[in-house]
Design an enzyme around this catalytic site. Sequence first.
Site, PDB file in Angstrom:
ATOM      1  N   CYS A   1       0.842  -1.187   0.000  1.00  0.00           N
ATOM      2  CA  CYS A   1       0.000   0.000   0.000  1.00  0.00           C
ATOM      3  C   CYS A   1       0.884   1.247   0.000  1.00  0.00           C
ATOM      4  O   CYS A   1       1.873   1.276   0.725  1.00  0.00           O
ATOM      5  CB  CYS A   1      -0.870  -0.038   1.259  1.00  0.00           C
ATOM      6  SG  CYS A   1      -1.824   1.453   1.550  1.00  0.00           S
ATOM      7  N   PRO A   2       0.576   2.227  -0.792  1.00  0.00           N
ATOM      8  CA  PRO A   2      -0.574   2.431  -1.675  1.00  0.00           C
ATOM      9  C   PRO A   2      -0.303   2.107  -3.136  1.00  0.00           C
ATOM     10  O   PRO A   2      -1.065   2.506  -4.007  1.00  0.00           O
ATOM     11  CB  PRO A   2      -0.841   3.925  -1.519  1.00  0.00           C
ATOM     12  CG  PRO A   2       0.535   4.517  -1.431  1.00  0.00           C
ATOM     13  CD  PRO A   2       1.335   3.493  -0.642  1.00  0.00           C
TER      14      PRO A   2
END
Length: 104
Positions: A43-44
């Site tokens: 993430c992200p």
Amino acid sequence: PPSPLGPVTSAWLGCNLVAGGPGRYTSGMDACDEIIDCEGLLCPLPVLRARKRLLALPAGAVICVRATDAMALVDLPHFCVEAGHAYLGAETEGAVTLHRIRRG
């Protein structure tokens, strides 16, 4: 462009596009227009890669994001709601989760 012979690194996307044949691609889920390989990315990055590719596709196009980060199960649906895309669901293939998104 993706190669029908297997994974091809795409420098401008920073990920792999996996070809399943001419026109549309196939995966463990229904056919999609492109598969974005984000395995190993945290993430992200899966969301950012999906966003970048969706911007270049016409409305109604479907992508499949291959991700191993468990947070993608939260991040990708949230991104779709915020950006006006349709999150079509997820399916697990071993350690990889396939997320289908239709461009809004």
